[in-house]
Write an enzyme that holds these catalytic residues in place. Sequence first.
Site, PDB file in Angstrom:
ATOM      1  N   GLU A  37      -8.487  64.348 -34.080  1.00  0.00           N
ATOM      2  CA  GLU A  37      -8.296  63.130 -34.459  1.00  0.00           C
ATOM      3  C   GLU A  37      -8.028  62.251 -33.150  1.00  0.00           C
ATOM      4  OE1 GLU A  37      -8.635  61.673 -37.133  1.00  0.00           O
ATOM      5  OE2 GLU A  37      -8.626  63.249 -38.521  1.00  0.00           O
ATOM      6  N   TYR A 120      -2.557  55.320 -37.652  1.00  0.00           N
ATOM      7  CA  TYR A 120      -3.767  56.155 -38.438  1.00  0.00           C
ATOM      8  C   TYR A 120      -3.750  57.706 -37.861  1.00  0.00           C
ATOM      9  CZ  TYR A 120      -8.171  58.857 -38.617  1.00  0.00           C
ATOM     10  OH  TYR A 120      -8.930  59.735 -38.911  1.00  0.00           O
ATOM     11  N   ASP A 138      -8.457  53.942 -41.507  1.00  0.00           N
ATOM     12  CA  ASP A 138      -9.062  53.666 -40.342  1.00  0.00           C
ATOM     13  C   ASP A 138     -10.189  52.754 -40.503  1.00  0.00           C
ATOM     14  OD1 ASP A 138     -10.936  55.084 -41.855  1.00  0.00           O
ATOM     15  OD2 ASP A 138     -11.986  55.882 -40.456  1.00  0.00           O
ATOM     16  N   CYS A 193     -21.568  53.280 -46.331  1.00  0.00           N
ATOM     17  CA  CYS A 193     -21.069  51.970 -46.207  1.00  0.00           C
ATOM     18  C   CYS A 193     -20.873  51.451 -44.859  1.00  0.00           C
ATOM     19  CB  CYS A 193     -20.023  51.722 -47.028  1.00  0.00           C
ATOM     20  SG  CYS A 193     -19.225  49.914 -47.308  1.00  0.00           S
ATOM     21  N   CYS A 200     -26.682  50.880 -49.749  1.00  0.00           N
ATOM     22  CA  CYS A 200     -25.976  50.665 -51.085  1.00  0.00           C
ATOM     23  C   CYS A 200     -26.721  51.441 -52.154  1.00  0.00           C
ATOM     24  CB  CYS A 200     -26.209  48.992 -51.547  1.00  0.00           C
ATOM     25  SG  CYS A 200     -25.124  48.023 -50.551  1.00  0.00           S
ATOM     26  N   CYS A 203     -24.835  54.420 -52.583  1.00  0.00           N
ATOM     27  CA  CYS A 203     -23.483  54.545 -53.020  1.00  0.00           C
ATOM     28  C   CYS A 203     -22.874  54.803 -54.322  1.00  0.00           C
ATOM     29  CB  CYS A 203     -23.104  53.102 -52.353  1.00  0.00           C
ATOM     30  SG  CYS A 203     -21.216  52.877 -52.534  1.00  0.00           S
ATOM     31  N   CYS A 209     -18.743  47.426 -56.940  1.00  0.00           N
ATOM     32  CA  CYS A 209     -18.663  47.010 -55.454  1.00  0.00           C
ATOM     33  C   CYS A 209     -18.269  45.217 -55.530  1.00  0.00           C
ATOM     34  CB  CYS A 209     -19.642  47.308 -54.442  1.00  0.00           C
ATOM     35  SG  CYS A 209     -19.563  46.440 -52.820  1.00  0.00           S
TER      36      CYS A 209
END
Length: 291
Positions: A37, A120, A138, A193, A200, A203, A209
């Site tokens: 991370e 985060y 994030d 995305c 898209c 997606c 959306c």
Amino acid sequence: MIDNPYSTAVLAWYERNARDLPWRADGASPWSVLVSEVMLQQTPVVRVLPAWEAWMRRWPTPADLAAEPSGEAVRMWNRLGYPRRALNLHACARTITERHGGEVPDDHAELLALPGIGAYTAAAVASFAYGQRHAVLDTNVRRVLARAVTGVQYPPKAATRGETALAEELLPENAPTAVRWSVAVMELGALVCTARSPACADCPIADRCAWRAAGYPAYDGPPRRGQRYAGTDRQVRGRLLAVLRASPGPVDKPALDAVWDDPVQRERALDALIADGLVDPLDDGRYALPG
DNA sequence: AACACGTGGGA
DNA sequence: TTCCCAAGTGT
């Protein structure tokens, strides 16, 4: 049970499309998750992968890293960028070893108290290493929510209370499901995305959306001016540190002077590196990575 | 609340 | 070439 209007589709998509990243493996230790991370802060996955492998091979536990001088962490960091993260990780290792019995803390507040661990990263480690239920916000999640829910192309420059509230509202009740949801939304933002050219067609929530439904209105906020790099102190710092990293031992001042013409800027950058603890000025006039 | 803080790859 | 962006944090 439906947790939010997107969860079923997003979780199913993740099931089929998740990348096989090593820090997501079943046996991944909390320490290895924390290291990943921190490395991933502002640094792409492809560049983190080899660095993480090398780091974990050398320092499998916090105690292993804590036993080394901080300069070794800086050297190992190589060219990942933002080298103070290496110092932060080293400081984390020392704190974890000295105050947490060598185990990465599982408490969100204790994680947040660690150097270089912000909102985060604390949520990510508590979620991904310990299976807890936390909103993980994030840049990927922020972008997905901005588009799918809010109907705008990009989120604000800095995270707002509203974004956090939205993320918490969407978070599934069941902890394991919440963790799955968090990593799945991040993955969706990273793979589909995306910032520049969202796919898209691929997606799983395109039909819900809000941005798509509105006809993809272009971002209309204040111009987001990128930060310049060439000619800045950051570039000078980068060059200075590169010389130190490349040398097995201390270096002479002239070796550092050679990296930048402007002596004023060069000295300012060197002083800043010393103040940050990234460079150690020796008594004999030479310079080294910190001990 | 802006701004500093590295580096490299893709468009 | 230039600009944007990449699992942010600290001041």
